[in-house]
Design an enzyme around this catalytic site. Structure first.
Site, PDB file in Angstrom:
ATOM      1  N   ASP A 168      -6.229   4.840  -5.644  1.00  0.00           N
ATOM      2  CA  ASP A 168      -7.049   5.581  -4.627  1.00  0.00           C
ATOM      3  C   ASP A 168      -7.479   6.700  -4.679  1.00  0.00           C
ATOM      4  O   ASP A 168      -6.337   7.958  -6.038  1.00  0.00           O
ATOM      5  CB  ASP A 168      -5.831   5.361  -3.164  1.00  0.00           C
ATOM      6  CG  ASP A 168      -6.879   5.630  -1.600  1.00  0.00           C
ATOM      7  OD1 ASP A 168      -7.578   6.288  -1.917  1.00  0.00           O
ATOM      8  OD2 ASP A 168      -5.955   4.673  -1.168  1.00  0.00           O
ATOM      9  N   MET A 169      -7.812   7.283  -3.887  1.00  0.00           N
ATOM     10  CA  MET A 169      -8.718   9.350  -4.564  1.00  0.00           C
ATOM     11  C   MET A 169      -8.556   9.224  -2.596  1.00  0.00           C
ATOM     12  O   MET A 169      -9.968   9.391  -2.279  1.00  0.00           O
ATOM     13  CB  MET A 169      -9.094   9.737  -5.225  1.00  0.00           C
ATOM     14  CG  MET A 169      -9.185  10.697  -5.810  1.00  0.00           C
ATOM     15  SD  MET A 169     -10.241  11.196  -5.219  1.00  0.00           S
ATOM     16  CE  MET A 169     -10.749  12.446  -6.377  1.00  0.00           C
ATOM     17  N   ASN A 170      -8.199  10.740  -1.880  1.00  0.00           N
ATOM     18  CA  ASN A 170      -8.350  10.216  -0.873  1.00  0.00           C
ATOM     19  C   ASN A 170      -8.527  12.385  -0.252  1.00  0.00           C
ATOM     20  O   ASN A 170      -8.475  12.761   0.355  1.00  0.00           O
ATOM     21  CB  ASN A 170      -7.104  10.945  -0.452  1.00  0.00           C
ATOM     22  CG  ASN A 170      -7.181   8.974   0.600  1.00  0.00           C
ATOM     23  OD1 ASN A 170      -8.508   8.069   0.244  1.00  0.00           O
ATOM     24  ND2 ASN A 170      -5.617   8.584  -0.499  1.00  0.00           N
ATOM     25  N   ASP A 190       0.731  -0.661   0.264  1.00  0.00           N
ATOM     26  CA  ASP A 190      -0.138   0.417  -0.319  1.00  0.00           C
ATOM     27  C   ASP A 190       0.803   1.143   0.122  1.00  0.00           C
ATOM     28  O   ASP A 190       2.065   1.492  -0.453  1.00  0.00           O
ATOM     29  CB  ASP A 190      -1.015  -0.044   1.046  1.00  0.00           C
ATOM     30  CG  ASP A 190      -2.365   0.286   0.868  1.00  0.00           C
ATOM     31  OD1 ASP A 190      -2.512   1.986   1.165  1.00  0.00           O
ATOM     32  OD2 ASP A 190      -3.648  -0.037   0.288  1.00  0.00           O
ATOM     33  N   ASP A 191       0.505   2.324   0.022  1.00  0.00           N
ATOM     34  CA  ASP A 191       1.102   3.653   0.420  1.00  0.00           C
ATOM     35  C   ASP A 191       2.566   3.518   0.777  1.00  0.00           C
ATOM     36  O   ASP A 191       2.674   2.723   1.832  1.00  0.00           O
ATOM     37  CB  ASP A 191       0.219   4.781   1.432  1.00  0.00           C
ATOM     38  CG  ASP A 191       0.488   5.726   1.574  1.00  0.00           C
ATOM     39  OD1 ASP A 191       1.695   6.531   0.371  1.00  0.00           O
ATOM     40  OD2 ASP A 191      -0.125   7.171   1.666  1.00  0.00           O
ATOM     41  N   ASP A 248     -12.562   2.102   4.833  1.00  0.00           N
ATOM     42  CA  ASP A 248     -11.934   2.283   5.142  1.00  0.00           C
ATOM     43  C   ASP A 248     -12.584   1.352   7.234  1.00  0.00           C
ATOM     44  O   ASP A 248     -11.171   0.939   8.283  1.00  0.00           O
ATOM     45  CB  ASP A 248     -11.133   3.675   6.020  1.00  0.00           C
ATOM     46  CG  ASP A 248     -10.417   3.440   4.589  1.00  0.00           C
ATOM     47  OD1 ASP A 248     -10.073   3.341   3.903  1.00  0.00           O
ATOM     48  OD2 ASP A 248      -9.944   5.496   5.224  1.00  0.00           O
ATOM     49  N   CYS A 251     -10.531   3.232  -4.848  1.00  0.00           N
ATOM     50  CA  CYS A 251     -10.386   3.497  -3.702  1.00  0.00           C
ATOM     51  C   CYS A 251     -10.581   4.825  -3.611  1.00  0.00           C
ATOM     52  O   CYS A 251     -10.184   5.517  -4.005  1.00  0.00           O
ATOM     53  CB  CYS A 251      -9.468   2.765  -2.384  1.00  0.00           C
ATOM     54  SG  CYS A 251      -8.963   3.047  -0.409  1.00  0.00           S
ATOM     55  N   LYS A 267      -4.139  -1.101  -6.280  1.00  0.00           N
ATOM     56  CA  LYS A 267      -4.713  -0.438  -6.304  1.00  0.00           C
ATOM     57  C   LYS A 267      -5.067   1.149  -6.129  1.00  0.00           C
ATOM     58  O   LYS A 267      -3.829   1.914  -6.128  1.00  0.00           O
ATOM     59  CB  LYS A 267      -5.019  -0.660  -4.245  1.00  0.00           C
ATOM     60  CG  LYS A 267      -6.335   0.318  -3.708  1.00  0.00           C
ATOM     61  CD  LYS A 267      -5.267  -0.144  -2.100  1.00  0.00           C
ATOM     62  CE  LYS A 267      -6.456   0.407  -1.217  1.00  0.00           C
ATOM     63  NZ  LYS A 267      -6.124   0.950   0.595  1.00  0.00           N
TER      64      LYS A 267
HETATM   65  C1  DGJ Z   1      -6.752   5.432   2.052  1.00  0.00           C
HETATM   66  C2  DGJ Z   1      -7.159   4.052   1.830  1.00  0.00           C
HETATM   67  O1  DGJ Z   1      -8.865   4.034   1.933  1.00  0.00           O
HETATM   68  C3  DGJ Z   1      -6.368   3.116   2.776  1.00  0.00           C
HETATM   69  O2  DGJ Z   1      -6.944   1.953   2.630  1.00  0.00           O
HETATM   70  C4  DGJ Z   1      -4.991   3.345   2.446  1.00  0.00           C
HETATM   71  O3  DGJ Z   1      -4.992   3.137   1.490  1.00  0.00           O
HETATM   72  C5  DGJ Z   1      -4.696   4.931   3.004  1.00  0.00           C
HETATM   73  N1  DGJ Z   1      -5.317   6.078   1.935  1.00  0.00           N
HETATM   74  C6  DGJ Z   1      -3.120   5.046   2.018  1.00  0.00           C
HETATM   75  O4  DGJ Z   1      -2.869   6.422   2.195  1.00  0.00           O
END
Ligand code: DGJ
Length: 761
Positions: free
Chosen positions: A466-468, A355-356, A526, A504, A464
């Site tokens: 991702d976008m946060n 992951d990250d 999460d 994600c 994976k």
């Molecule tokens: C948010 C994701 O929802 C998590 O599962 C994880 O990948 C983190 N980002 C990593 O920064």
């Protein structure tokens, strides 16, 4: 199949029909969406015009047509229909009326290609072309598949004036019946809460304005006829193949019709359409069943599996994965990852996901996003070295990316600060990051080139994505961003169909059909607490098949709820999705390893059914029950919340089996921790021990107690009405046949048809 005769359009899938006809003035009038009927029924099905118009405006004096009343497939504005309009146009800042009438139609095999992701692989399409007197053209596009109908609209500005599109829904429909709308919302780590309200005069709206489909407002929703349940009654399931801001509404008219529409959110939307230009909406999916919510969701699941999921992953089993995030966060190096890989392999996992934290200066969430240079301090042999070492152990290798975002503390931002998505106000940060401006070609090229380069540099078989953070882009710009995102995903993953993509967005902020057109599975939340997941996964199951739901077993006490849920329940919940493990494996006790090995073995044995079997939510007196099945096997997960004192008899109902056949029912062998019994262990031990002392603690890590097991045979008829399970612990002593459940106890039952006991039905 689509047929047209005498002004009636008839669209039929497996077990349902959708009918509409043209009014004398050319408006498409909705007739029916439900069980199979004939086009000859059109007259009988049509609403009969009344006489009392009051203050209403007549569209046609002679025929007394008043657009405010009949069920329509589309409606304009300013022509007497004062129900919500699916379209709103402006010219020189002023709203203008629209009046679309039939000009022609075309019926073709398969879907009509769209510039947005759409349902594909089969079906038949109808393009109904309507025109407004000033030359505006509107195409209503329908595709009928076995289990659902899709609808979208295309508007062409064939006038000589520039106009602005403020609102254009993907569909509009007036449905009969007393309906309730169930929509799903929530937020981070609290996805898919549900709310149900009767459709009435007050408009019910489910809308997202965050720039993505969002956990706040899931795009999919249900409309249920009053009294419909899991297994009976009329239920419509509606969803949108789109990842951006969306809008859905339902409102009842005095005449008892429910106007329903869905499309891009009109909130701050404004799309300029110069003469000769057009605009295309995303596609909506409409699904009907008279077999209750289960009947509808089974149709929806088949539709998603067959027409949304990319071909290379359709009905293809997903690997059991180990993900490094919750166990390591940013604290890892190659040695730690390989040690985790070894343990994951030993437990039966098939894919190791890093992951990250593998690139640039990414040692926390404050830096590095936007850069793609591998951190050689952590990974001296690079991704290739790590991937090969994992492959050698027999594990596939998967990698996390967050390509749409940039940290101001990154080489990319130092080089191209203007690539960040900004507006005229000071910048705002979310998780210390800005989004990249995906409306710009050079930004999209940068992402495509860099992600592709990394993917081709190592043996990566899973991504994976991702976008946060929420977007700041409003209206039309937010839509352009999503178009940019789709271009990027298409350019990276269409040439690499074998890569399994999991989308994600801080968990489940992008659980939508648009992303599923690229990524066969989505990280649902999460929140991996299994009790919270019961709600999330149960509600997701109304709209999405299990094969799309990323579901992991994590540590207890849980990181978000501090709840201490037994490991067996963590597994039993995650089985009903794409199973993964996400915790520090080094901390596991021997008994936990034994339990996990058992879980993975069990899951692999029944994986096809867990991921692709026909899913049902079963109403129970107590707890939650999920069932999945194929022709001969049914798997039933039964979950309890708080354990009652002196629990009563409990039946397990397994509907839909063949009544005359005999089935064996067996519970999964699951292991219980000794410490859950506290001082009670002294009742069965020859010596007295301190329940908090070192001996019990050691023993607890090494020796498990077995939960009572069910094993009996019964006919499909008996299982259908409910068979009695063994008693639960009531505090009067240990009996190995009891179900020794604490709070949040559960089990999974395998119900298999016995080949040797066949009787004629
Ligand atoms: C948010 C994701 O929802 C998590 O599962 C994880 O990948 C983190 N980002 C990593 O920064």
């Amino acid at each position: 199949m689509i047929a047209y005769s005498d002004g009636v359009f008839s669209l039929s899938g497996k077990g349902f029909s959708y009918l509409f006809r043209l009014t004398g003035s050319g408006q498409p009038e909705h007739l029916h969406f439900g069980p199979v009927v004939s086009a000859r029924d059109a007259q009988a099905l049509a609403c009969k015009p009344g006489t009392g118009w009051g203050e209403s405006i007549l569209y046609d004096q002679d025929s007394k047509l008043c657009l405010n009343f009949p069920p329509l497939e589309w409606s304009g504005s300013g022509r007497g229909d004062y129900r919500e309009s699916p379209i709103w146009l402006e010219r020189n800042g002023e709203a203008i009326p629209t009046d679309f009438r039939y000009v022609s139609h075309e019926i073709v095999d398969g879907p009509i290609p769209s510039s947005l992701p759409q349902a594909r692989y089969g079906g038949e399409s109808l393009k109904l072309t309507l025109e407004d007197p000033r030359g505006l053209r509107l195409h209503l596009i329908y595709t009928v598949f076995d289990d659902a109908i899709t609808r979208r609209t295309v508007l062409e500005n064939n006038t000589k004036d520039a106009i602005t599109l403020r609102k254009l829904m993907s569909f509009c429909l007036d449905l009969p019946g007393k309906l309730e709308m169930t929509s799903f919302g929530g937020g981070w780590a609290a996805e898919m809460r549900s709310a149900t309200a009767s459709v009435s005069w007050n408009r019910i709206v489910s809308e997202s304005t965050t720039g993505f489909s969002s956990a706040r407002a899931q795009a999919g929703f249900l409309l249920c006829e009053e009294g419909a349940g899991e297994d009976s009654g009329v239920v419509y399931g509606i969803n949108l193949i789109y990842t951006g801001n969306h809008y859905a509404s339902a409102q009842r008219s005095l005449q008892g019709l429910n106007r329903v529409m869905q499309g891009i959110s009109p909130d701050s939307f404004g799309w300029p359409l110069a003469p000769g230009e057009g605009f295309e909406t995303p596609e909506a999916v409409l699904c009907w069943s008279d077999q209750g919510k289960n009947g509808m969701s089974q149709r929806m699941h088949r539709f998603v599996n067959r027409h949304i999921i990319p071909k290379a992953w359709q009905y293809r089993e997903r690997p059991v994965l180990y993900n490094s995030w919750e166990g390591c966060v940013f604290d890892f190096n190659q040695a730690r990852l390989l040690s985790l890989g070894k343990q994951a392999k030993d437990l039966g996992c098939e894919l190791f996901v890093l992951d990250d934290g593998w690139f640039g200066a990414r040692n926390s969430d404050t830096a590095g996003l936007g850069d793609y240079t591998v951190n050689r301090k952590k990974l001296p042999e690079g991704l290739d070295g790590l991937g090969r070492a994992l492959n050698k152990m027999g594990l596939q290798f998967g990698l996390w990316f967050e390509p749409e975002a940039v940290n101001p503390d990154s080489d990319l931002y130092r080089l191209h600060p203007d690539w960040a998505l900004t507006d005229e106000l000071p910048q705002l940060y979310g998780r210390n990051e800005l989004l990249l401006d995906l409306t710009r070609q050079e930004v999209r090229d940068y992402i495509v080139e860099n992600v592709s380069r990394v993917l081709d540099s190592a043996p990566i078989s899973y991504v994976k994505w991702d976008m946060n953070r929420s977007s700041i882009a409003l209206g039309a710009r937010a839509h352009r961003y999503i178009l940019g995102l789709y271009e990027v995903l298409d350019r990276i993953f269409t040439p690499r169909p074998e890569i399994l993509l999991e989308s994600c967005s801080s968990g489940g902020n992008r659980f939508d059909l648009g992303m599923l057109c690229f990524s066969p599975q989505v990280w649902a939340s999460d929140n991996t607490d299994p009790i919270a997941r019961l709600e999330i996964q149960q509600n997701l199951s109304c709209l999405y098949p299990q094969s799309t739901i990323g579901a992991h077993v994590s540590a207890a006490p849980h990181g978000q709820t501090l709840r201490n849920t037994p490991l067996y329940t963590r597994g039993n919940v995650a089985f009903f999705g794409c199973l993964g493990y996400e915790l520090d494996l080094k901390e596991l006790a021997a008994v936990e390893r034994q339990e996990i090995r058992g879980q993975v073995e069990f899951y692999k044995k029944y994986r096809r059914i867990f991921q692709f079997g026909s899913f049902r939510r079963i109403s129970t007196e107590e707890g939650i029950c999920w069932q999945v099945g194929d022709v001969h096997t049914r798997l039933a997960g039964l979950y309890h919340l708080l354990q009652p004192t002196a629990p009563g008899y409990e039946r397990l109902r397994v509907p839909g089996l063949k009544p005359g056949k005999t089935y064996t029912l067996e519970s999964r062998r699951q292991l219980l921790r000794m410490r859950q019994f506290g001082g009670m262990v002294n009742h069965v031990l020859p010596v007295k021990l301190n329940p908090e002392g070192a001996v019990i603690r050691q023993a607890d890590r090494r020796y498990a107690m077995k939960d009572g097991r069910e094993h009996f045979t019964a006919t499909g008829a008996a299982l259908g009405q409910g068979v009695m399970l063994s008693a639960r612990f009531t505090g009067t002593g240990y009996d190995p046949d009891l179900r020794l459940h604490t709070d949040f106890g559960s089990n999974v039952y395998v119900i298999e048809e016995e080949a040797s006991h066949e009787k004629s039905e």
